[in-house]
Design an enzyme around this catalytic site. Structure first.
Site, PDB file in Angstrom:
ATOM      1  N   GLU A 122      53.206  38.507  39.134  1.00 61.30           N
ATOM      2  CA  GLU A 122      51.786  38.143  39.123  1.00 61.30           C
ATOM      3  C   GLU A 122      51.615  36.669  39.470  1.00 61.30           C
ATOM      4  O   GLU A 122      52.371  35.812  39.005  1.00 61.30           O
ATOM      5  CB  GLU A 122      51.213  38.412  37.730  1.00 61.30           C
ATOM      6  N   HIS A 123      50.612  36.389  40.317  1.00 70.43           N
ATOM      7  CA  HIS A 123      50.354  35.023  40.791  1.00 70.43           C
ATOM      8  C   HIS A 123      51.563  34.466  41.556  1.00 70.43           C
ATOM      9  O   HIS A 123      51.806  33.268  41.551  1.00 70.43           O
ATOM     10  CB  HIS A 123      49.966  34.099  39.623  1.00 70.43           C
ATOM     11  N   THR A 124      52.311  35.354  42.174  1.00 72.02           N
ATOM     12  CA  THR A 124      53.431  34.925  43.013  1.00 72.02           C
ATOM     13  C   THR A 124      53.104  35.055  44.493  1.00 72.02           C
ATOM     14  O   THR A 124      53.716  34.394  45.315  1.00 72.02           O
ATOM     15  CB  THR A 124      54.674  35.790  42.727  1.00 72.02           C
ATOM     16  N   ASP A 125      52.123  35.879  44.843  1.00 73.27           N
ATOM     17  CA  ASP A 125      51.925  36.177  46.278  1.00 73.27           C
ATOM     18  C   ASP A 125      51.539  34.935  47.065  1.00 73.27           C
ATOM     19  O   ASP A 125      52.079  34.696  48.145  1.00 73.27           O
ATOM     20  CB  ASP A 125      50.967  37.361  46.509  1.00 73.27           C
TER      21      ASP A 125
ATOM     22  N   GLY B 202      35.799  46.054  39.955  1.00 71.55           N
ATOM     23  CA  GLY B 202      35.867  44.729  39.355  1.00 71.55           C
ATOM     24  C   GLY B 202      36.745  44.652  38.112  1.00 71.55           C
ATOM     25  O   GLY B 202      36.595  43.740  37.309  1.00 71.55           O
TER      26      GLY B 202
ATOM     27  N   LEU C 291      41.832  46.532  39.622  1.00 69.07           N
ATOM     28  CA  LEU C 291      42.622  47.598  40.249  1.00 69.07           C
ATOM     29  C   LEU C 291      42.405  47.610  41.760  1.00 69.07           C
ATOM     30  O   LEU C 291      42.808  48.533  42.447  1.00 69.07           O
ATOM     31  CB  LEU C 291      42.277  48.962  39.645  1.00 69.07           C
ATOM     32  N   SER C 292      41.781  46.565  42.240  1.00 64.98           N
ATOM     33  CA  SER C 292      41.599  46.355  43.674  1.00 64.98           C
ATOM     34  C   SER C 292      40.755  47.412  44.364  1.00 64.98           C
ATOM     35  O   SER C 292      41.123  47.938  45.409  1.00 64.98           O
ATOM     36  CB  SER C 292      42.960  46.227  44.364  1.00 64.98           C
TER      37      SER C 292
ATOM     38  N   ASP D 262      47.301  42.994  47.463  1.00 64.38           N
ATOM     39  CA  ASP D 262      46.442  44.160  47.253  1.00 64.38           C
ATOM     40  C   ASP D 262      46.337  45.000  48.520  1.00 64.38           C
ATOM     41  O   ASP D 262      46.448  46.219  48.501  1.00 64.38           O
ATOM     42  CB  ASP D 262      45.027  43.717  46.856  1.00 64.38           C
TER      43      ASP D 262
HETATM   44  P1  ADP Z   1      38.455  44.615  42.222  1.00 60.12           P
HETATM   45  O1  ADP Z   1      38.980  44.575  43.606  1.00 60.12           O
HETATM   46  O2  ADP Z   1      39.409  44.071  41.225  1.00 60.12           O
HETATM   47  O3  ADP Z   1      37.963  45.973  41.813  1.00 60.12           O
HETATM   48  P2  ADP Z   1      36.560  42.767  43.324  1.00 60.12           P
HETATM   49  O4  ADP Z   1      35.544  41.911  42.694  1.00 60.12           O
HETATM   50  O5  ADP Z   1      37.612  42.151  44.169  1.00 60.12           O
HETATM   51  O6  ADP Z   1      37.199  43.646  42.164  1.00 60.12           O
HETATM   52  O7  ADP Z   1      35.850  43.837  44.253  1.00 60.12           O
HETATM   53  C1  ADP Z   1      34.786  44.635  43.763  1.00 60.12           C
HETATM   54  C2  ADP Z   1      33.719  44.787  44.844  1.00 60.12           C
HETATM   55  O8  ADP Z   1      34.138  45.751  45.821  1.00 60.12           O
HETATM   56  C3  ADP Z   1      32.428  45.328  44.299  1.00 60.12           C
HETATM   57  O9  ADP Z   1      31.608  44.270  43.795  1.00 60.12           O
HETATM   58  C4  ADP Z   1      31.812  45.963  45.528  1.00 60.12           C
HETATM   59  O10 ADP Z   1      31.219  44.994  46.361  1.00 60.12           O
HETATM   60  C5  ADP Z   1      33.024  46.520  46.254  1.00 60.12           C
HETATM   61  N1  ADP Z   1      33.265  47.926  45.879  1.00 60.12           N
HETATM   62  C6  ADP Z   1      34.344  48.421  45.238  1.00 60.12           C
HETATM   63  N2  ADP Z   1      34.229  49.747  45.013  1.00 60.12           N
HETATM   64  C7  ADP Z   1      33.041  50.115  45.524  1.00 60.12           C
HETATM   65  C8  ADP Z   1      32.332  51.364  45.615  1.00 60.12           C
HETATM   66  N3  ADP Z   1      32.824  52.479  45.092  1.00 60.12           N
HETATM   67  N4  ADP Z   1      31.117  51.358  46.208  1.00 60.12           N
HETATM   68  C9  ADP Z   1      30.613  50.219  46.719  1.00 60.12           C
HETATM   69  N5  ADP Z   1      31.226  49.032  46.668  1.00 60.12           N
HETATM   70  C10 ADP Z   1      32.423  48.952  46.075  1.00 60.12           C
HETATM   71 MG    MG Z   2      39.548  42.752  44.669  1.00 59.29          MG
END
Ligand code: ADP
Ligand code: MG
Length: 385
Positions: free
Chosen positions: A32-35, A119, A122-123, A169
């Site tokens: 983690e935090h290595t990339d 968010g 889990l990307s 990711d």
């Molecule tokens: P993580 O990648 O950790 O889930 P991020 O903040 O990097 O969190 O990315 C989340 C963003 O990706 C959301 O705010 C949205 O803009 C977009 N997103 C993810 N899943 C969806 C979805 N099912 N429908 C619409 N937008 C999505």
């Molecule tokens: Mg993300």
């Protein structure tokens, strides 16, 4: 999920989709935090994914409906603009990045839905980017090159959305291998699939707390790593050893020393973890995951009270081999490596303990290592549209 997008497509367009694409979420087992330090990480794509059902359009227009949000976006391929940061920007960003990498696009319309928590670390964002890229590859008929597509997706985040993120990711979302995690060398971008030890299951434990500080702290940590590398006389921390750090520790302020300590030992742990997995040694993998969390907590300082509590709750349960935060930190998800026969009692036990300690209701589920982004029904690695 697949049924949901196919059904919604049928209701909207009165015919079956021409293509269905999926792109998975991911957890990082360790590293983690290595990339962004050109180091090593060991993520796996999981059996939660974002799906798009779509059909080509004859004109220049792309229309995407996000079923989970009840919103849709429309744009012309010839007139892209980076507006405010919202989910649509991930779509237009991929449409911007692909031509810059030599790909000719054609338009499509479709519906999308996902069971990756948004968010939570889990990307879900990489899944969205790679699913959109896969959709463009399908309609335009260009060959699917997972590693180049991962770079396109990273450019989308870095240059279109102006988010400073590493390549991990996107690489694992694009190139995941069923049953395996991927040992990624973030310098060469070489990938080695390593099997998850048999009888061990990865459990995702969402703290259900927002990653509030994550963006500012992430940039701060990156800057600290750059400074530490400079003091140590190396281009990036990947090039520093534990011995270098001991020899030159006097040249680093205490904070920089701790940051470098985490990155250097985390790279070591990640290589050891891959070796443990090749040897089917779940106990050793779990031990390294524990050590990783402790390093992220004390040296890198990117955990949170809820992440630490979740990890402590997990470690109390029978069958737990190891537990750690995953992703950038400051909230979001932790993971545990759990013996298969103990899964049900593990999940129930962590759920209860975490709820009692924090008053929050977590989301806890077992996952399996899945394949990377693909066109459904055509084989994950098929290059034909
Ligand atoms: P993580 O990648 O950790 O889930 P991020 O903040 O990097 O969190 O990315 C989340 C963003 O990706 C959301 O705010 C949205 O803009 C977009 N997103 C993810 N899943 C969806 C979805 N099912 N429908 C619409 N937008 C999505
Ligand atoms: Mg993300």
């Amino acid at each position: 999920m697949m049924e949901r997008v196919i059904r919604a497509f049928g209701e909207r367009f009165n015919e079956p989709p021409a293509f269905v694409v999926r792109a998975p979420g991911r957890v990082n087992l360790i590293g983690e935090h290595t990339d962004y330090n050109d180091g090593f990480c060991l993520p796996m794509a999981i059996d939660r994914a974002l799906w798009i059902a779509l059909r080509p359009r004859r004109d220049d227009r792309v229309i995407v409906e996000a079923l989970d949000l009840g919103e849709s976006i429309t744009f012309d391929l010839g007139a892209l603009s980076p507006g405010e940061a919202s989910w649509g920007q991930y779509v237009t960003g991929v449409a911007w990045a692909l031509p810059r990498n030599g790909y000719t696009l054609s338009a499509w319309e479709g519906v999308m839905s996902s069971d990756i928590p948004i968010g939570s670390g889990l990307s879900s964002s990489a899944a969205l980017e790679l699913a959109v890229a896969r959709a463009f590859a399908a309609v335009a008929g260009f060959p699917w090159d997972p590693e180049r597509m991962a770079q396109v997706a990273q450019q989308t985040e870095n240059q279109w959305l102006k988010l400073r993120t590493g390549i991990m990711d996107q690489l694992v979302c694009a190139s995941g291998v069923e049953g395996h995690a991927l040992l990624i060398d973030c310098r060469s971008l070489s990938l080695e699939p390593v099997p998850l030890p048999s009888g061990a299951v990865v459990v995702v434990m969402d703290t259900r707390t927002p990653r509030g500080l994550v963006n500012s702290a992430y940039n701060e940590r990156r800057a600290e790593c750059e400074q530490a590398a400079q003091r140590l006389g190396v281009a990036v921390l990947r090039d520093a050893s534990r011995a270098d750090l001991e020899r030159q520790s006097g040249r680093l302020a205490p904070v920089l020393l701790k940051r470098a300590q985490h990155v250097i030992t985390e790279n070591e742990r990640t290589l050891l973890a891959a070796a443990a997995m090749r040897a089917h040694d779940a106990a050793e993998l779990g031990r390294l995951m524990d050590a990783s969390h402790d390093s992220l907590r004390h040296d890198y300082e990117v955990t949170s009270a809820t992440l630490d509590t979740m990890v402590a709750c997990a470690r109390q349960q029978k069958g737990c081999r190891g537990a750690r935060m995953t992703g950038a930190g400051f909230g979001g998800c932790a993971i545990a490596l759990v013996q298969a026969p103990d899964i049900a009692s593990f999940i129930a036990g962590v759920f209860q303990a975490y709820e009692r300690e924090t008053g929050l209701t977590p989301d806890i589920f077992a996952c399996r290592p899945a394949a990377g982004a693909g066109l459904v029904g055509f084989g994950e690695t098929d290059t034909a549209p």
